[in-house]
Design a protein around this motif. Structure first.
Motif, PDB file in Angstrom:
ATOM      1  N   ILE A  19       0.836  -1.198   0.000  1.00 20.39           N
ATOM      2  CA  ILE A  19       0.000   0.000   0.000  1.00 20.39           C
ATOM      3  C   ILE A  19       0.876   1.256   0.000  1.00 20.39           C
ATOM      4  O   ILE A  19       0.503   2.275  -0.590  1.00 20.39           O
ATOM      5  CB  ILE A  19      -1.009  -0.013   1.173  1.00 20.39           C
ATOM      6  CG1 ILE A  19      -2.170   0.954   0.911  1.00 20.39           C
ATOM      7  CG2 ILE A  19      -0.363   0.368   2.479  1.00 20.39           C
ATOM      8  CD1 ILE A  19      -3.193   0.440   0.007  1.00 20.39           C
ATOM      9  N   GLY A  20       2.061   1.192   0.612  1.00 21.55           N
ATOM     10  CA  GLY A  20       2.993   2.322   0.536  1.00 21.55           C
ATOM     11  C   GLY A  20       3.454   2.555  -0.894  1.00 21.55           C
ATOM     12  O   GLY A  20       3.561   3.699  -1.350  1.00 21.55           O
ATOM     13  N   LEU A  36       0.945  12.468   2.382  1.00 20.73           N
ATOM     14  CA  LEU A  36       0.467  13.014   3.649  1.00 20.73           C
ATOM     15  C   LEU A  36      -0.583  12.098   4.279  1.00 20.73           C
ATOM     16  O   LEU A  36      -0.617  11.928   5.502  1.00 20.73           O
ATOM     17  CB  LEU A  36      -0.105  14.415   3.433  1.00 20.73           C
ATOM     18  CG  LEU A  36       0.909  15.487   3.031  1.00 20.73           C
ATOM     19  CD1 LEU A  36       0.203  16.793   2.719  1.00 20.73           C
ATOM     20  CD2 LEU A  36       1.940  15.682   4.129  1.00 20.73           C
ATOM     21  N   TRP A  37      -1.452  11.512   3.473  1.00 20.77           N
ATOM     22  CA  TRP A  37      -2.462  10.595   4.003  1.00 20.77           C
ATOM     23  C   TRP A  37      -1.802   9.368   4.617  1.00 20.77           C
ATOM     24  O   TRP A  37      -2.192   8.915   5.693  1.00 20.77           O
ATOM     25  CB  TRP A  37      -3.430  10.169   2.903  1.00 20.77           C
ATOM     26  CG  TRP A  37      -4.568   9.341   3.411  1.00 20.77           C
ATOM     27  CD1 TRP A  37      -4.519   8.054   3.860  1.00 20.77           C
ATOM     28  CD2 TRP A  37      -5.920   9.761   3.557  1.00 20.77           C
ATOM     29  NE1 TRP A  37      -5.755   7.639   4.247  1.00 20.77           N
ATOM     30  CE2 TRP A  37      -6.638   8.670   4.081  1.00 20.77           C
ATOM     31  CE3 TRP A  37      -6.601  10.939   3.273  1.00 20.77           C
ATOM     32  CZ2 TRP A  37      -7.986   8.720   4.328  1.00 20.77           C
ATOM     33  CZ3 TRP A  37      -7.962  10.983   3.519  1.00 20.77           C
ATOM     34  CH2 TRP A  37      -8.631   9.899   4.043  1.00 20.77           C
ATOM     35  N   PHE A  38      -0.803   8.808   3.927  1.00 19.15           N
ATOM     36  CA  PHE A  38      -0.118   7.626   4.447  1.00 19.15           C
ATOM     37  C   PHE A  38       0.537   7.928   5.785  1.00 19.15           C
ATOM     38  O   PHE A  38       0.402   7.170   6.746  1.00 19.15           O
ATOM     39  CB  PHE A  38       0.930   7.135   3.436  1.00 19.15           C
ATOM     40  CG  PHE A  38       1.596   5.847   3.847  1.00 19.15           C
ATOM     41  CD1 PHE A  38       0.997   4.638   3.575  1.00 19.15           C
ATOM     42  CD2 PHE A  38       2.812   5.858   4.508  1.00 19.15           C
ATOM     43  CE1 PHE A  38       1.597   3.447   3.952  1.00 19.15           C
ATOM     44  CE2 PHE A  38       3.418   4.676   4.890  1.00 19.15           C
ATOM     45  CZ  PHE A  38       2.810   3.466   4.609  1.00 19.15           C
ATOM     46  N   VAL A  39       1.239   9.047   5.862  1.00 24.60           N
ATOM     47  CA  VAL A  39       1.916   9.420   7.115  1.00 24.60           C
ATOM     48  C   VAL A  39       0.893   9.690   8.210  1.00 24.60           C
ATOM     49  O   VAL A  39       1.064   9.253   9.361  1.00 24.60           O
ATOM     50  CB  VAL A  39       2.839  10.637   6.883  1.00 24.60           C
ATOM     51  CG1 VAL A  39       3.364  11.188   8.186  1.00 24.60           C
ATOM     52  CG2 VAL A  39       3.990  10.250   5.966  1.00 24.60           C
ATOM     53  N   ARG A  95      -3.100   1.432  18.063  1.00 24.57           N
ATOM     54  CA  ARG A  95      -4.473   0.929  17.924  1.00 24.57           C
ATOM     55  C   ARG A  95      -4.431  -0.428  17.227  1.00 24.57           C
ATOM     56  O   ARG A  95      -3.381  -0.913  16.838  1.00 24.57           O
ATOM     57  CB  ARG A  95      -5.304   1.910  17.099  1.00 24.57           C
ATOM     58  CG  ARG A  95      -5.284   3.284  17.708  1.00 24.57           C
ATOM     59  CD  ARG A  95      -6.643   3.852  17.806  1.00 24.57           C
ATOM     60  NE  ARG A  95      -6.586   5.110  18.532  1.00 24.57           N
ATOM     61  CZ  ARG A  95      -7.225   6.176  18.166  1.00 24.57           C
ATOM     62  NH1 ARG A  95      -7.968   6.166  17.096  1.00 24.57           N
ATOM     63  NH2 ARG A  95      -7.141   7.265  18.887  1.00 24.57           N
ATOM     64  N   ALA A  96      -5.581  -0.994  17.024  1.00 28.35           N
ATOM     65  CA  ALA A  96      -5.664  -2.292  16.357  1.00 28.35           C
ATOM     66  C   ALA A  96      -5.200  -2.171  14.903  1.00 28.35           C
ATOM     67  O   ALA A  96      -5.344  -1.122  14.271  1.00 28.35           O
ATOM     68  CB  ALA A  96      -7.099  -2.814  16.402  1.00 28.35           C
ATOM     69  N   VAL A 101      -5.377  -0.484   8.643  1.00 25.37           N
ATOM     70  CA  VAL A 101      -5.629  -1.039   7.312  1.00 25.37           C
ATOM     71  C   VAL A 101      -6.830  -0.347   6.667  1.00 25.37           C
ATOM     72  O   VAL A 101      -6.792   0.022   5.484  1.00 25.37           O
ATOM     73  CB  VAL A 101      -5.829  -2.572   7.403  1.00 25.37           C
ATOM     74  CG1 VAL A 101      -6.370  -3.134   6.107  1.00 25.37           C
ATOM     75  CG2 VAL A 101      -4.534  -3.247   7.788  1.00 25.37           C
ATOM     76  N   VAL A 102      -7.891  -0.132   7.436  1.00 23.90           N
ATOM     77  CA  VAL A 102      -9.082   0.541   6.897  1.00 23.90           C
ATOM     78  C   VAL A 102      -8.747   1.979   6.500  1.00 23.90           C
ATOM     79  O   VAL A 102      -9.175   2.451   5.442  1.00 23.90           O
ATOM     80  CB  VAL A 102     -10.247   0.492   7.922  1.00 23.90           C
ATOM     81  CG1 VAL A 102     -11.360   1.437   7.543  1.00 23.90           C
ATOM     82  CG2 VAL A 102     -10.764  -0.926   8.055  1.00 23.90           C
ATOM     83  N   ALA A 103      -7.977   2.666   7.331  1.00 28.69           N
ATOM     84  CA  ALA A 103      -7.599   4.050   7.008  1.00 28.69           C
ATOM     85  C   ALA A 103      -6.768   4.104   5.729  1.00 28.69           C
ATOM     86  O   ALA A 103      -6.959   4.994   4.887  1.00 28.69           O
ATOM     87  CB  ALA A 103      -6.834   4.674   8.169  1.00 28.69           C
ATOM     88  N   LEU A 104      -5.861   3.160   5.549  1.00 26.84           N
ATOM     89  CA  LEU A 104      -5.024   3.157   4.348  1.00 26.84           C
ATOM     90  C   LEU A 104      -5.821   2.775   3.101  1.00 26.84           C
ATOM     91  O   LEU A 104      -5.617   3.354   2.032  1.00 26.84           O
ATOM     92  CB  LEU A 104      -3.836   2.215   4.545  1.00 26.84           C
ATOM     93  CG  LEU A 104      -2.798   2.689   5.565  1.00 26.84           C
ATOM     94  CD1 LEU A 104      -1.776   1.597   5.827  1.00 26.84           C
ATOM     95  CD2 LEU A 104      -2.128   3.961   5.103  1.00 26.84           C
ATOM     96  N   ILE A 105      -6.740   1.835   3.225  1.00 29.67           N
ATOM     97  CA  ILE A 105      -7.563   1.462   2.068  1.00 29.67           C
ATOM     98  C   ILE A 105      -8.515   2.594   1.702  1.00 29.67           C
ATOM     99  O   ILE A 105      -8.733   2.877   0.511  1.00 29.67           O
ATOM    100  CB  ILE A 105      -8.322   0.144   2.349  1.00 29.67           C
ATOM    101  CG1 ILE A 105      -7.330  -1.019   2.378  1.00 29.67           C
ATOM    102  CG2 ILE A 105      -9.395  -0.107   1.313  1.00 29.67           C
ATOM    103  CD1 ILE A 105      -7.923  -2.340   2.783  1.00 29.67           C
ATOM    104  N   ALA A 106      -9.079   3.277   2.711  1.00 24.35           N
ATOM    105  CA  ALA A 106      -9.961   4.418   2.434  1.00 24.35           C
ATOM    106  C   ALA A 106      -9.192   5.523   1.706  1.00 24.35           C
ATOM    107  O   ALA A 106      -9.701   6.136   0.763  1.00 24.35           O
ATOM    108  CB  ALA A 106     -10.557   4.954   3.727  1.00 24.35           C
ATOM    109  N   GLY A 107      -7.965   5.773   2.117  1.00 23.85           N
ATOM    110  CA  GLY A 107      -7.143   6.775   1.433  1.00 23.85           C
ATOM    111  C   GLY A 107      -6.828   6.378   0.007  1.00 23.85           C
ATOM    112  O   GLY A 107      -6.835   7.215  -0.901  1.00 23.85           O
ATOM    113  N   ALA A 108      -6.569   5.091  -0.207  1.00 21.59           N
ATOM    114  CA  ALA A 108      -6.288   4.634  -1.568  1.00 21.59           C
ATOM    115  C   ALA A 108      -7.511   4.781  -2.461  1.00 21.59           C
ATOM    116  O   ALA A 108      -7.389   5.076  -3.653  1.00 21.59           O
ATOM    117  CB  ALA A 108      -5.819   3.176  -1.542  1.00 21.59           C
ATOM    118  N   ALA A 109      -8.696   4.608  -1.890  1.00 22.70           N
ATOM    119  CA  ALA A 109      -9.911   4.767  -2.690  1.00 22.70           C
ATOM    120  C   ALA A 109     -10.212   6.238  -2.967  1.00 22.70           C
ATOM    121  O   ALA A 109     -10.711   6.587  -4.042  1.00 22.70           O
ATOM    122  CB  ALA A 109     -11.093   4.125  -1.971  1.00 22.70           C
ATOM    123  N   LEU A 110      -9.903   7.112  -2.017  1.00 18.29           N
ATOM    124  CA  LEU A 110     -10.211   8.531  -2.174  1.00 18.29           C
ATOM    125  C   LEU A 110      -9.192   9.297  -3.015  1.00 18.29           C
ATOM    126  O   LEU A 110      -9.537  10.301  -3.629  1.00 18.29           O
ATOM    127  CB  LEU A 110     -10.299   9.204  -0.800  1.00 18.29           C
ATOM    128  CG  LEU A 110     -11.490   8.813   0.062  1.00 18.29           C
ATOM    129  CD1 LEU A 110     -11.346   9.409   1.449  1.00 18.29           C
ATOM    130  CD2 LEU A 110     -12.776   9.273  -0.583  1.00 18.29           C
TER     131      LEU A 110
END
Length: 171
Positions: free
Chosen positions: A86-87, A130-133, A142-143, A148-157
């Protein structure tokens, strides 16, 4: 553990090269303990013992808390591979925003001047990084699924739409 740098070149059970090799491979002697202090009187021992037990209990819980904070849970192999992939996707998105932004500039120059177009193009190119960082820093501790959800949401947006529409794909 020995301090001889040649130990990495030997197998266990090899014969020493020289008669003094056993002395070189011997572990260093333990440092001498300081002389004990004179024994305190009975009243001093009970007063010191009570305060020491209270301090030790506080220090014991503080040291356990410090160890828990210092030791972050290990990242699993699957999560580590996912973060690498994802990076790389986010890095490709940043390149896609740059390429797509330069390809879109002639069309955008009809409405916007270069002084208004380029700062926003570079901000759009930095957005995936910036989103990845931000996702990495804000989900620390956190869990794993939250990150993973935050990174996938950023990849979609943050799909580089100028590259998709006017780059090599949409031309």
């Amino acid at each position: 553990m020995t301090t001889d740098p040649d130990d990495a070149l030997r197998w266990e059970g090899d014969e020493p090269d020289a008669p003094d090799a056993a002395a070189k491979n011997a572990p260093p002697a333990a440092p001498q303990a300081p002389a004990p202090a004179p024994a305190p009187s009975e009243t001093e021992r009970t007063a010191e013992g009570a305060s020491a037990r209270g301090e030790a209990a506080k220090a014991g819980t503080a040291s356990v808390d410090a160890q828990d904070e210092d030791e972050a849970p290990a990242i699993g192999n699957a999560a580590l591979v996912f973060y690498g992939i994802i990076g790389g996707v986010y890095l490709l998105f940043a390149v896609g925003w740059i390429v797509g932004g330069f390809r879109l500039r002639p069309r955008a120059s009809l409405l916007l001047g270069d002084w208004t177009y380029f700062p926003w193009m570079w901000l759009a190119a930095l957005a995936p990084i910036l989103w990845f960082v931000a996702a990495w820093v804000l989900t620390r501790g956190r869990a794993t699924w939250i990150r993973v959800v935050a990174l996938i949401a950023g990849a979609a947006l943050l799909v580089p739409w100028p590259f998709v529409m006017f780059g090599t794909v949409g031309a």
